[in-house]
Structure formats: structure tokens, C-alpha cells
Motif scaffolding. Structure first.
Motif, mmCIF file in Angstrom:
data_model
loop_
_atom_site.group_PDB
_atom_site.id
_atom_site.type_symbol
_atom_site.label_atom_id
_atom_site.label_comp_id
_atom_site.label_asym_id
_atom_site.label_seq_id
_atom_site.Cartn_x
_atom_site.Cartn_y
_atom_site.Cartn_z
ATOM 1 N N LEU A 119 0.810 -1.216 0.000
ATOM 2 C CA LEU A 119 0.000 0.000 0.000
ATOM 3 C C LEU A 119 0.844 1.267 0.000
ATOM 4 O O LEU A 119 0.300 2.362 -0.201
ATOM 5 C CB LEU A 119 -0.943 -0.018 1.212
ATOM 6 N N ALA A 120 2.166 1.118 0.228
ATOM 7 C CA ALA A 120 3.035 2.299 0.130
ATOM 8 C C ALA A 120 3.114 2.773 -1.318
ATOM 9 O O ALA A 120 3.274 3.971 -1.598
ATOM 10 C CB ALA A 120 4.426 1.967 0.672
ATOM 11 N N LYS A 121 3.022 1.825 -2.265
ATOM 12 C CA LYS A 121 2.985 2.139 -3.692
ATOM 13 C C LYS A 121 1.791 1.427 -4.307
ATOM 14 O O LYS A 121 1.924 0.367 -4.928
ATOM 15 C CB LYS A 121 4.281 1.704 -4.361
ATOM 16 N N PRO A 122 0.602 1.967 -4.131
ATOM 17 C CA PRO A 122 -0.606 1.283 -4.593
ATOM 18 C C PRO A 122 -0.630 1.116 -6.110
ATOM 19 O O PRO A 122 -0.114 1.958 -6.851
ATOM 20 C CB PRO A 122 -1.740 2.183 -4.112
ATOM 21 N N VAL A 123 -1.223 0.033 -6.558
ATOM 22 C CA VAL A 123 -1.388 -0.202 -7.993
ATOM 23 C C VAL A 123 -2.557 0.594 -8.547
ATOM 24 O O VAL A 123 -2.642 0.829 -9.764
ATOM 25 C CB VAL A 123 -1.582 -1.708 -8.280
ATOM 26 N N LEU A 124 -3.457 0.999 -7.667
ATOM 27 C CA LEU A 124 -4.622 1.770 -8.120
ATOM 28 C C LEU A 124 -5.130 2.608 -6.953
ATOM 29 O O LEU A 124 -5.259 2.113 -5.826
ATOM 30 C CB LEU A 124 -5.735 0.840 -8.619
ATOM 31 N N THR A 125 -5.403 3.877 -7.222
ATOM 32 C CA THR A 125 -5.961 4.787 -6.222
ATOM 33 C C THR A 125 -7.185 5.472 -6.825
ATOM 34 O O THR A 125 -7.120 5.979 -7.958
ATOM 35 C CB THR A 125 -4.945 5.848 -5.778
ATOM 36 N N ILE A 126 -8.275 5.424 -6.078
ATOM 37 C CA ILE A 126 -9.518 6.057 -6.554
ATOM 38 C C ILE A 126 -9.997 7.013 -5.469
ATOM 39 O O ILE A 126 -10.077 6.655 -4.289
ATOM 40 C CB ILE A 126 -10.613 5.006 -6.833
ATOM 41 N N ALA A 127 -10.304 8.233 -5.873
ATOM 42 C CA ALA A 127 -10.838 9.239 -4.956
ATOM 43 C C ALA A 127 -12.173 9.731 -5.495
ATOM 44 O O ALA A 127 -12.272 10.125 -6.663
ATOM 45 C CB ALA A 127 -9.851 10.395 -4.806
ATOM 46 N N ILE A 128 -13.189 9.682 -4.646
ATOM 47 C CA ILE A 128 -14.522 10.153 -5.050
ATOM 48 C C ILE A 128 -14.945 11.292 -4.132
ATOM 49 O O ILE A 128 -14.855 11.189 -2.903
ATOM 50 C CB ILE A 128 -15.552 9.007 -4.998
ATOM 51 N N LEU A 129 -15.349 12.392 -4.789
ATOM 52 C CA LEU A 129 -15.875 13.532 -4.054
ATOM 53 C C LEU A 129 -17.394 13.499 -4.145
ATOM 54 O O LEU A 129 -17.964 13.524 -5.235
ATOM 55 C CB LEU A 129 -15.340 14.840 -4.643
ATOM 56 N N ALA A 130 -18.020 13.404 -2.989
ATOM 57 C CA ALA A 130 -19.481 13.388 -2.930
ATOM 58 C C ALA A 130 -19.928 14.629 -2.152
ATOM 59 O O ALA A 130 -19.266 15.665 -2.209
ATOM 60 C CB ALA A 130 -19.964 12.097 -2.285
ATOM 61 N N ASP A 131 -20.989 14.535 -1.446
ATOM 62 C CA ASP A 131 -21.508 15.681 -0.701
ATOM 63 C C ASP A 131 -20.764 15.788 0.631
ATOM 64 O O ASP A 131 -21.356 15.715 1.707
ATOM 65 C CB ASP A 131 -23.015 15.519 -0.484
ATOM 66 N N GLN A 132 -19.433 15.901 0.562
ATOM 67 C CA GLN A 132 -18.569 15.979 1.735
ATOM 68 C C GLN A 132 -17.461 16.974 1.454
ATOM 69 O O GLN A 132 -17.102 17.227 0.292
ATOM 70 C CB GLN A 132 -17.969 14.602 2.051
ATOM 71 N N PRO A 133 -16.871 17.531 2.515
ATOM 72 C CA PRO A 133 -15.807 18.526 2.281
ATOM 73 C C PRO A 133 -14.581 17.946 1.582
ATOM 74 O O PRO A 133 -13.945 18.620 0.769
ATOM 75 C CB PRO A 133 -15.446 18.991 3.706
ATOM 76 N N ALA A 134 -14.220 16.694 1.939
ATOM 77 C CA ALA A 134 -13.019 16.074 1.362
ATOM 78 C C ALA A 134 -13.403 14.781 0.663
ATOM 79 O O ALA A 134 -14.406 14.133 1.008
ATOM 80 C CB ALA A 134 -11.991 15.805 2.464
ATOM 81 N N PRO A 135 -12.615 14.393 -0.334
ATOM 82 C CA PRO A 135 -12.933 13.148 -1.054
ATOM 83 C C PRO A 135 -12.646 11.918 -0.201
ATOM 84 O O PRO A 135 -11.843 11.948 0.732
ATOM 85 C CB PRO A 135 -12.018 13.205 -2.271
#
Length: 618
Positions: free
Chosen positions: A535-551
Motif C-alpha cells: 500500500l506504500a505504492k498502490p497499484v490503483l488509487t480512486i478518490a470520489i468527491l461526494a456531498d462531503q468537504p473532502a474526497p
């Protein structure tokens, strides 16, 4: 001559028909009589009846309703069979005359008829009392031609005779044994406040007293010791007491009770109600030539009867056995916290408005169903036979230094907020246990706590992420060390690429990825992050921004031995296994080349990328 013979035959037939119709007509009541016959004999509501007097060939019987229960007051003072008395009342209240015969009691003919019909004097007489009125019915003999009887509503001279069904006569012909109750006790279950027994000492067996009381809405055993009682067992005991039946009635003369062993009873069973005196049953000696029966008597009653010895023994044994066998007395629906430590098993749960969370290691949302099931199993834990009712030395049971503890937090515990179960040593396939609220030492099977979870991870909610898909605004995907691709979702639900040229987005595929992300579930929870998880060098990172201040950011690492991937939500220290199928959906590309007809730029001829990563720059 032949013609004359035919005439005579016709005349004879006509005369016979006339006589038959005249006979039938006499039997059919007139209009007024029919109207009377179609109505009830009395306008009487059975619920208003509070007293009944019956006179028949067996004697005079007087009944009174006291506290909604029927009692015989004459010829003996004893409980009545309520069903039998109510049967008399209902028969009379709802009987409908089949025919009415007007009489004049002053004429010799009518007096003779009344005597012939068994109405002077009546074979049976019943008087029904209400608070404001009384109803009298005189019943004579049965009719010879049908199943009916003669009856009058009073003994007045001009009182008409009514023909009524013989079922009324049948219920009035009963003797004392038919009317008296064979139920030893008669009470309302919800009014009982105490049950007590006393067994007299013998040369070989010490005496014993038992008592269970209802206090503050809970049943408590008071004798031979103070302990919790199980409501279900108390209710079963009360039903068993109500079911006790007399076998035979021996005597209604209480002048010589010593011959029945009742001058010094061998045992007593009493039931106290919220109001009134306790009902006390006294048990005497065995019945000669009938060893399976014993004599008995209700206190303040002259009646002596017999009971089966086995039923009496069952009642005497049942009272002390109402003791609650549950080791932990608590309501699982009211619990707000749970901590356990036993062997290698350790964990902690806290509730906030019925939502459970693990506390400490692997903290996070807990599976509510598992938490509820765990508490239910603890509340249902029952002891094997109690070892000690009180023990000052805990060392022999390993409870001075317990090998385990289970602590429950609940507002129902008074005065403290918690109840702790100490787990002592194992012996003979049993564990000694003791809860902090009672002095008793219980025993439970040595596998009684096998259901305890190994740790908090076993209770973590499988949902690693919990977002609303319709509130998603954007999704940013980064494959390895590549450049991130940001997809933006319009209010209408259409996706577009924000930082990639010459590409269009398959909105169905993007929706599929976003939907899975928003309700992503762990295959299993793994614990704290380790280097092997990648997890120090992830093969895939996904960030989703919804109805929140931070993703909300998900990192996906190395492949695990079972084919799943290590994954971690940023901010949550606990790593979980992501199913291979879920990884495939999240890693798929939703980008497509823009067809030439839709773009003025020269799109490269290469196939669309396999992930949402941005195309490499030259």
C-alpha cells in the motif's frame, strides 16, 4: 247400491280429515301464543347474575358469585364449577318457549293438569338473582311425545305453562358433585403476588420453606434464599397450580381432621393475591388402599378431598425451581457497551443510538446484526446446576485471578453502569463463573464461550465505504505512478473527462464503478497495514468527491494469496481484502476514443486504454 257405498266412503274420509285438522289446530298456538313463543322466556343478561338457587331431588343448592368466581354456599361452603353454574344461567337466559298454554289455577281441571305435568309441586325450581331483580322458573316432567318439558315462570295461579326444551331440565338435575369445582385453586394469573410452600420435617427429611414474591414487577425467590426468579418458570408454576384437580370428595365435615392427617398437615401450598386473604391448600396423609393419593383441604373450608401424590410432589418441587438459571441478568436490547477478554479473544463494542462500533484496535463501524447476536447469546447463557449459593473464598474456583472477563454496559444496571462476568478455572469440562452483582458461583460448559469473536475485526461491518451514489460529483483514478484521470458527473448523471483530451466517457461504466465504490465491501478485514500489502505504492488509487468537504480515497495494493487485493481507505488504519471481481470493475476503463465525426482533432489510432489512467505524453 254401489254408488251409495262410494258416498259413505267419501263421507268417512272427509270426516277423518276434519277431525285430524281439528286435532292439529288445537296443537298449534294462536297468533298471540306464537308471538309469546318466539320471544325469550326472560329478558335476562347472564353477566348481571350474582346468585342462583336450585332445588331438585338432591336438595337445595345456593350459589354466589364472589370476585367474579362462583362459590357454593349451601349445602357446603366450597368453590363451584363455574362452567356448570354458567350453563344453568345461559340455558334459562336464552331458552325460547315452543308453545304456551294458558291456565287458570283456580279451576280444578287446571290444578289437575298442573299436577299431571309435574308443576305442582315442581320437579325442579331455580331462582336467578341480579342486583335489582330475581327470576323464577318451575320445571315439570318431560312430555311423552317429544323432547320437551312443562315449565312456568312463577307459581302464580294464572301463570301460563310453557313448553321448553328438556336441556333446561337436564342442567337442573345435577347433584352436589356435579356443581362443585374440582379445581383446587381459582385465581386470576395477573393478580398473584406470592406463592409459598412449607414441607414439615420428618425423622429422615428436614423441613423446608420456599417463597417467591412479585416485587416492582419482577419475580424474586425469597426462601430458601434470595435470588432472581424466571418469569416464564413462575408463570408455568401458576398454571400448574391452577391445573390441580381433586380426585374424589371425601367429606364436608371438618370435625375429625386427624383421621385424614390434616390436623398437622405434612405440607402447605399458598397463593396470595393483590387483595384478599391468601388461598392455602393443606396436604394430609395418604389415602388407605390408595397410596397414589393423599388427603387435602383448603384452609377455612370444611371439604376434604383427595389429590394424586405425584401432582402434589410436582408442585412442591416446582417452587424452588423457578430460580432464574441465566448467568447474566440483562436485557440485550438495552445494552450500550460490551468488552470481552478470554484467552486469545479480545474486543470492545460501543453503541450510539443503536449503531455499534468497535473500539480500540481495528476501530470502525461494527456489523449491527453480529453485535446484536453476540449480546443475545450472552443474555441466554444458562448455568448448569448451581455450585455455591455463596462463597467467601474464590481461590478454589479460580475466580480470585480470573482467566477471563466479560463486561456489559447498560442503563438498566443499578447503581453502577456495568455488569461483569468473571471466568474462573475449568474443571470436569465445566467453567466456574460469577457475575459482579450476585454472590453465587455458577458453572457453565467449558465451550460456553466459543461464540466470542476472536477480535474486533470479526465484528467489523463488511462495508468499507458508505456513500450515496446520487451525491457523487467527481471520481479521480490513478493507476500506479501514472497521471490521474478525473471524471466529472453532471447533475443529470452524465460523465465527462476533466483533464484528458480526445476522450469521451462511457457513463454506464463510470456509474458502475462509482456505485461499487460507494458501497464497497471488504471480503475480509486484515488488520493494520504491513509492507507485504504493497500500500506504500498502490497499484490503483480512486478518490470520489461526494456531498462531503473532502474526497474519500481508496488505495489498492498487492495481490494476496487467495487472489484478492489488499486495500485501505485513507484515514482508516485497518486494511481489508478486496475481492478480485470488485478489483476488476474498479480497474476497468470508462474512457473511449472520440469518433472522427465528433472531433476535429486527429485521434491516435491506438486502442482505448485498459484503465482510466491518462495517456502517456511524449
Amino acid at each position: 247400491m254401489f254408488r251409495n257405498s262410494s258416498t259413505y266412503i267419501y263421507l268417512a274420509v272427509a270426516l277423518g280429515l276434519f277431525c285430524y285438522l281439528a286435532f292439529i289446530d288445537k296443537k298449534i298456538p294462536g297468533t298471540k301464543e306464537r308471538e309469546e313463543a318466539e320471544t325469550q322466556l326472560f329478558q335476562l343478561n347472564p353477566d348481571d347474575v350474582n346468585g342462583v338457587e336450585i332445588t331438585n331431588v338432591h336438595g337445595v343448592f345456593i350459589f354466589q358469585k364472589i370476585n367474579n368466581h362462583w362459590e357454593i354456599k349451601k349445602p357446603v361452603d366450597t368453590p363451584a364449577d363455574g362452567t356448570a353454574v354458567d350453563g344453568v344461567i345461559n340455558q334459562i337466559a336464552f331458552v325460547q318457549p315452543q308453545r304456551v298454554i294458558q291456565v287458570d289455577g283456580s279451576s280444578d281441571k287446571d290444578v289437575a293438569n298442573l299436577k299431571e305435568w309435574g308443576l305442582i309441586p315442581p320437579a325442579e325450581r331455580v331462582v336467578i338473582h341480579t342486583q335489582n331483580k330475581q327470576y323464577e322458573l318451575l320445571v315439570g316432567r318431560k312430555m311423552a311425545i317429544n323432547d320437551s318439558v312443562y315449565a312456568r315462570a312463577s307459581g302464580r295461579k294464572n301463570e301460563p305453562v310453557r313448553i321448553i326444551p328438556s336441556t333446561v331440565k337436564d342442567v337442573l338435575q345435577k347433584d352436589l358433585s356435579d356443581f362443585r369445582s374440582r379445581s383446587v385453586f381459582d385465581f386470576d394469573l395477573d393478580k398473584v403476588t406470592q406463592v409459598a410452600t412449607r414441607v414439615a420435617a420428618t425423622s429422615t427429611i428436614p423441613g423446608q420453606q420456599c417463597e417467591v414474591d412479585l416485587k416492582d414487577g419482577r419475580w424474586t425467590l425469597q426462601l430458601p434464599l434470595v435470588a432472581r426468579a424466571a418469569d416464564a418458570d413462575v408463570q408455568a408454576l401458576l398454571n400448574k397450580i391452577l391445573a390441580e384437580r381433586a380426585v374424589d370428595f371425601v367429606s364436608d365435615d371438618a370435625s375429625n381432621l386427624s383421621s385424614y392427617g390434616l390436623s398437622s398437615p405434612s405440607a402447605t401450598i399458598s397463593v396470595a393475591l393483590a387483595t384478599g386473604e391468601p388461598m392455602v391448600l393443606e396436604i394430609g396423609g395418604p389415602v388407605p388402599d390408595k397410596p397414589e393419593q393423599v388427603y387435602a383441604q383448603r384452609l377455612k373450608s370444611n371439604s376434604v378431598f383427595t389429590l394424586t401424590r405425584s401432582s402434589v410432589d410436582d408442585l412442591l418441587k416446582a417452587v424452588p425451581n423457578v430460580r432464574d438459571r441465566h448467568v447474566l441478568p440483562f436485557d440485550p436490547n438495552k445494552a450500550t457497551g460490551l468488552t470481552w477478554s478470554f484467552g486469545t479473544k479480545k474486543g470492545q463494542l460501543l453503541a450510539d443510538h443503536a449503531l455499534w462500533s468497535t473500539v480500540g484496535t481495528a476501530a470502525g463501524a461494527a456489523d449491527v446484526g453480529q453485535a446484536t447476536d453476540l449480546l443475545a447469546k450472552l443474555s441466554q447463557l444458562e448455568t448448569t446446576p448451581v455450585l455455591k449459593d455463596s462463597a467467601t473464598d474464590l481461590k478454589p474456583f479460580g475466580l480470585d485471578k480470573p482467566q477471563g472477563k466479560i463486561t456489559i454496559q447498560s442503563p438498566e444496571f443499578k447503581p453502577g453502569p456495568t455488569l461483569t462476568l468473571l471466568i474462573g478455572k475449568a474443571e470436569n469440562k465445566l467453567l466456574y463463573v460469577r457475575n459482579s452483582a450476585e454472590p453465587f458461583i455458577y458453572t457453565v460448559p467449558d465451550n460456553a464461550f466459543d461464540f466470542l469473536p476472536a477480535n474486533n475485526l470479526a465484528l467489523r461491518d463488511a462495508r468499507a465505504i458508505n456513500l450515496q451514489r446520487d451525491q457523487v460529483k467527481s471520481m479521480t483514478i490513478t493507476s500506479g505512478s501514472g497521471l490521474p484521470v478525473t471524471l466529472v458527473r453532471s447533475p443529470g448523471g452524465t460523465w465527462s473527462a476533466a483533464n484528458v483530451k480526445d476522450r469521451m466517457v462511457d457513463s454506464l461504466e463510470a456509474d458502475r464503478q462509482a456505485s461499487l465504490f460507494c458501497q464497497l465491501q471488504a471480503k475480509t478485514w486484515l488488520g493494520p497495514a504491513q509492507p507485504a500489502y504493497g500500500l506504500a505504492k498502490p497499484v490503483l488509487t480512486i478518490a470520489i468527491l461526494a456531498d462531503q468537504p473532502a474526497p474519500t480515497i481508496l488505495h489498492i495494493g498487492a495481490v494476496l494469496p487467495d487472489g484478492s487485493h489488499a486495500a485501505q481507505v485513507e484515514g482508516d488504519p485497518t486494511v481489508f481484502a478486496l475481492a478480485d471481481g470488485d478489483y476488476g470493475i474498479l480497474n476497468a476503463s470508462s474512457l473511449q476514443l472520440i469518433p472522427a465525426v465528433l472531433s476535429a482533432t486527429n485521434a491516435p489510432s491506438a486502442a482505448a486504454p485498459t484503465t482510466n489512467a491518462a495517456p502517456a505524453t511524449k
